[in-house]
Design a protein around this motif. Structure first.
Motif, short mmCIF file in Angstrom:
data_model
loop_
_atom_site.label_atom_id
_atom_site.label_comp_id
_atom_site.label_asym_id
_atom_site.label_seq_id
_atom_site.Cartn_x
_atom_site.Cartn_y
_atom_site.Cartn_z
N VAL A 51 -1.32 52.61 40.19
CA VAL A 51 -2.11 53.78 39.78
C VAL A 51 -3.32 53.96 40.68
N ARG A 52 -3.94 52.86 41.09
CA ARG A 52 -5.11 52.91 41.97
C ARG A 52 -4.74 52.74 43.44
N LYS A 53 -3.45 52.83 43.71
CA LYS A 53 -2.94 52.75 45.09
C LYS A 53 -3.28 51.43 45.76
N ARG A 54 -3.40 50.38 44.96
CA ARG A 54 -3.69 49.06 45.52
C ARG A 54 -2.42 48.27 45.80
N CYS A 55 -1.30 48.84 45.40
CA CYS A 55 0.00 48.18 45.61
C CYS A 55 1.07 49.25 45.55
N THR A 56 2.25 48.94 46.06
CA THR A 56 3.38 49.86 45.90
C THR A 56 3.91 49.75 44.47
N SER A 57 4.76 50.68 44.09
CA SER A 57 5.14 50.78 42.68
C SER A 57 6.01 49.62 42.19
N HIS A 58 6.85 49.06 43.07
CA HIS A 58 7.82 48.04 42.66
C HIS A 58 8.65 48.53 41.48
N MET A 59 8.84 49.85 41.39
CA MET A 59 9.47 50.46 40.22
C MET A 59 10.90 49.96 40.01
N ILE A 60 11.21 49.64 38.75
CA ILE A 60 12.53 49.13 38.42
C ILE A 60 12.93 49.63 37.04
N SER A 61 14.18 49.97 36.89
CA SER A 61 14.71 50.40 35.61
C SER A 61 14.55 49.29 34.59
N TYR A 62 14.02 49.62 33.44
CA TYR A 62 13.86 48.63 32.37
C TYR A 62 15.23 48.15 31.89
N LYS A 63 16.15 49.08 31.76
CA LYS A 63 17.50 48.73 31.32
C LYS A 63 18.17 47.80 32.34
N LEU A 64 17.98 48.11 33.61
CA LEU A 64 18.56 47.29 34.67
C LEU A 64 17.94 45.90 34.69
N LEU A 65 16.64 45.82 34.44
CA LEU A 65 15.96 44.53 34.41
C LEU A 65 16.53 43.64 33.31
N ILE A 66 16.68 44.19 32.10
CA ILE A 66 17.23 43.41 30.99
C ILE A 66 18.65 42.95 31.31
N LYS A 67 19.46 43.85 31.86
CA LYS A 67 20.84 43.53 32.22
C LYS A 67 20.88 42.39 33.23
N GLU A 68 20.01 42.47 34.22
CA GLU A 68 19.98 41.44 35.26
C GLU A 68 19.47 40.10 34.73
N LEU A 69 18.48 40.15 33.85
CA LEU A 69 17.97 38.91 33.25
C LEU A 69 19.07 38.20 32.46
N LYS A 70 19.80 38.97 31.67
CA LYS A 70 20.89 38.38 30.89
C LYS A 70 21.94 37.74 31.79
N ALA A 71 22.32 38.47 32.84
CA ALA A 71 23.36 37.98 33.74
C ALA A 71 22.91 36.74 34.51
N GLU A 72 21.67 36.75 35.01
CA GLU A 72 21.21 35.65 35.84
C GLU A 72 20.95 34.38 35.02
N ILE A 73 20.39 34.54 33.83
CA ILE A 73 20.14 33.36 32.99
C ILE A 73 21.47 32.76 32.54
N LYS A 74 22.41 33.62 32.18
CA LYS A 74 23.74 33.14 31.80
C LYS A 74 24.39 32.40 32.97
N SER A 75 24.33 32.99 34.15
CA SER A 75 24.91 32.38 35.34
C SER A 75 24.30 31.02 35.61
N PHE A 76 23.02 30.91 35.36
CA PHE A 76 22.31 29.65 35.61
C PHE A 76 22.74 28.56 34.64
#
Length: 229
Positions: A51-76
């Protein structure tokens, strides 16, 4: 942006992730944002410094994040080489289950102990008021104290028997632990709440919209590459 959700949907995960999802570049929290279109809500996370332009957005889909967390933790946790880690995680998981399952039984026992202590208090008052003989006092006091010891022993036996059952069937319990995760019956929520220490979002290529997720819990880290469409 990336996630479509009904406006009345409930979110079982965000509170558990609150404060844990960080920007890999600046270390600030990733905040949940949304945009409405055609009566749908698009939900995503972005770096709070953006918001203050101190960093790039690093924008990520919330749905995609949850999906990836589930997959990666399961894989681990299902990797054979991580069996030692899985056992430690399960032990922690079991201890929480044991504590929860025993808490009600402990509560009943504690209530009985409290009742006996009140009777002891009244017995002492009766002795002071000479409403009971010393012989009767010591006899009743002995019975009440024995009652407390029996209840404390009962409490200890509950814990020992539960641990014994767990130790005898540990392998099967660990297999069920993995199956529970595959069915996602509360175990993923447990992992988020108790095991996951930090989730970091990194940008590899802003133009290609590549994101990396770093999941850190206990002494371990998982790295995942994402390409957002």
């Amino acid at each position: 942006m990336t996630e479509e959700r009904d406006t009345n949907s409930m979110d079982p995960y965000y509170k558990l992730l609150l404060g844990k999802v960080k920007c890999k570049s600046c270390g600030k929290n990733m905040t949940k944002c949304s945009a409405r279109s055609n009566n749908k809500i698009y939900v995503y996370l972005r770096c709070s410094s953006y918001v203050r332009k101190r960093c790039t957005s690093h924008m990520i889909s919330y749905k995609l994040l949850i999906k990836e967390l589930k997959a990666e933790i399961k894989s681990f946790i299902i990797k054979e080489e991580n069996i030692g880690v899985l056992q430690r995680i399960y032990d922690y998981y079991f201890n929480n289950l044991l504590e929860n399952s025993l808490s009600q039984e402990y509560k009943k026992i504690d209530e009985e102990v409290s009742k006996i202590k009140k009777r002891l208090f009244c017995l002492n008052i009766d002795l002071v008021r000479k409403a009971i003989t010393e012989t009767g006092y010591y006899h009743n006091r002995k019975l009440l104290m024995e009652g407390i010891k029996k209840l404390e022993l009962q409490k200890r036996l509950l814990e020992i028997n539960s641990i014994k059952e767990y130790a005898e069937d540990r392998k099967n319990l660990i297999r069920n632990f993995i199956k529970d995760y595959e069915r996602e019956e509360g175990l993923f929520i447990f992992m988020l709440e108790n095991i996951v220490h930090k989730v970091e979002i990194a940008e590899n290529n802003i133009m290609k919209k590549e994101r990396y997720i770093y999941i850190t819990y206990k002494d371990f880290e998982i790295k995942s590459s994402l390409k957002k469409g």
